[in-house]
Design a protein around this motif. Structure first.
Motif, PDB file in Angstrom:
ATOM      1  N   HIS A 135      -2.715   4.958  -5.246  1.00 45.55           N
ATOM      2  CA  HIS A 135      -4.015   4.713  -4.607  1.00 45.55           C
ATOM      3  C   HIS A 135      -4.558   5.958  -3.903  1.00 45.55           C
ATOM      4  O   HIS A 135      -5.734   6.020  -3.569  1.00 45.55           O
ATOM      5  N   HIS A 182      -8.030   8.077  -1.233  1.00 49.12           N
ATOM      6  CA  HIS A 182      -7.893   9.241  -0.344  1.00 49.12           C
ATOM      7  C   HIS A 182      -8.264  10.552  -1.036  1.00 49.12           C
ATOM      8  O   HIS A 182      -7.730  11.610  -0.702  1.00 49.12           O
ATOM      9  N   ASP A 237      -7.008   3.522   4.764  1.00 40.08           N
ATOM     10  CA  ASP A 237      -6.181   2.376   4.378  1.00 40.08           C
ATOM     11  C   ASP A 237      -6.508   1.151   5.232  1.00 40.08           C
ATOM     12  O   ASP A 237      -6.598   0.031   4.731  1.00 40.08           O
ATOM     13  N   ASN A 247       0.828  -1.211   0.000  1.00 41.94           N
ATOM     14  CA  ASN A 247       0.000   0.000   0.000  1.00 41.94           C
ATOM     15  C   ASN A 247       0.858   1.254   0.000  1.00 41.94           C
ATOM     16  O   ASN A 247       0.640   2.191  -0.780  1.00 41.94           O
TER      17      ASN A 247
HETATM   18 FE   LIG Z   1      -3.079   5.171   1.714  1.00 37.60          FE
END
Ligand SMILES: [Fe+2]
Ligand code: FES
Length: 371
Positions: free
Chosen positions: A162, A167, A302, A156
């Motif tokens: 991502h 986010h 996350d 991650n």
């Molecule tokens: Fe993240």
């Protein structure tokens, strides 16, 4: 290559923030080992196995007497080296009455612990995060428990594309996912670097609220991952047109050092330590409160995603075939280095192998080129 399922044991891991360890007994499991932490009266951090040698009562549920722990069940008493110095009802103390003690180093606001073969522990190998205790920076920090293997968090953090999708509204903007990365590996020092430089990007609330920038920004993300535990994101933002000077100095940019420590608790759970250090608005508590709240929200986004991912991966009947693309080069390099650390130590549980040191290599080599 999928993520290693074993632990690299002959490595230093962050066990806690120094501020978490006091004169109270503090339990935390690291790499599957239940540990108890406390400070001596002189302030030194002690880490012992959290299981009494008599009937396995948790020492963290016991009491301190000076610098010794007195087991809360029948009173076996251990000194800071783990040696039993008193038992109830008899003078003779069994020779084998001791609990394992673990080496700890307090550095850069963290308490680092060594779980592996004791003779291989070299404090000089602990990677640094100097901003966390630098008066030129103001730091907010926290730790969120993750119900997922630590490899999912490494993946991650090494791929920030991502941010755009997970986010958005906090730190993600379209430019993050759209901008190619450059990945390099320093084989000798065992560091993975992933850089993404955006020269004209929207300013996400995380930075507009904290810096006061209203227009578009230059935004640089330079990741430096020291496997297995320490992740540094050197983040630079400035209004478009404000560039670092020819000599490489950058007094006009806003600098944020985002630090994560990724510490396995068990095979299926992880301590997600996070800290955000900034070199601006040092005394502004509104900015501190905002960054603490924002980053915690981002970390929890996350955590929710990775908990869900771990849940569905656990239902896979066969080993699945991943499909990796350019954005994954950092994560794949991290896996390779962690695999090598595990192999050096002779596998997850084995002792007595060659372990420990860094591998010789050919310096910093690009991985997969510019994507
Ligand atoms: Fe993240
Ligand atoms: S379990 Fe600790 S003294 Fe008995």
């Amino acid at each position: 290559m999928s993520f290693p399922v074993e632990f690299a044991r002959n490595q230093w891991y962050v066990a806690a923030y120094g501020s978490e360890i006091t004169r109270d007994l503090f339990p935390r499991t690291i790499l599957g080992e239940a540990l108890v932490f406390y400070r001596t009266r002189a302030g030194q951090v002690i880490a012992l196995s959290d299981r009494c040698v008599h009937r396995r009562f948790p020492l963290s549920e016991s009491n301190l007497d000076g610098d010794n722990i007195v087991c809360g069940y029948h009173g076996f008493t251990y000194d800071p080296t783990g040696t039993c110095v008193a038992v109830p009802g008899q003078k003779r103390i069994p020779r084998t009455a001791r609990v394992p003690a673990y080496q700890v180093v307090e550095q850069d606001s963290f308490v680092w612990v060594w779980i592996g073969e004791p003779e291989k522990a070299d404090p000089a190998l602990i990677p640094r995060a100097p901003w966390l205790s630098d008066p030129g920076y103001t730091t907010v920090y926290g730790m969120e428990p993750l119900r997922a293997p630590y490899g999912l968090l490494v993946d991650n953090l090494l791929d920030l594309s991502h941010e755009t999708y997970l986010h958005g509204g906090y730190i993600g903007t379209p430019e993050v996912a759209a901008t190619p990365i450059r990945t390099t590996v320093d084989e000798e020092r065992q560091i993975v670097y992933v850089s993404r430089h955006m020269d004209d990007a929207a300013c996400p609330p995380f930075y507009s609220e904290s810096t006061g920038i209203t227009g578009r920004i230059v935004r640089w993300q330079d990741i430096e991952f020291h496997p297995p535990c320490l992740y540094l994101l050197h983040s630079r933002v400035a209004p478009v047109g404000v560039l670092p000077r020819e000599d490489g100095t950058d007094p006009d940019g806003f600098h944020v050092e985002v630090v994560y420590a990724i510490t396995p608790e068990t095979e299926n759970s992880t301590h997600d330590f996070w800290a955000v250090a900034r070199d601006f608005a040092l005394d502004d508590t509104r900015v501190s409160d905002f960054l603490r709240e924002s980053n915690r929200t981002v970390v929890l986004q996350d955590v929710v995603a990775l908990n869900k991912l771990a849940e569905v991966l656990a239902t896979e009947r066969d080993r699945y075939q991943e499909l990796s693309i350019n954005i994954d080069t950092g994560g794949l390099a991290a896996r390779r280095l962690i695999e090598a650390q595990i192999a050096q130590a002779g596998g997850a549980q084995a002792g007595g192998a060659q372990g420990g040191g860094v591998r010789a290599g050919q310096g910093r080599a690009p991985v997969g080129g510019r994507s």
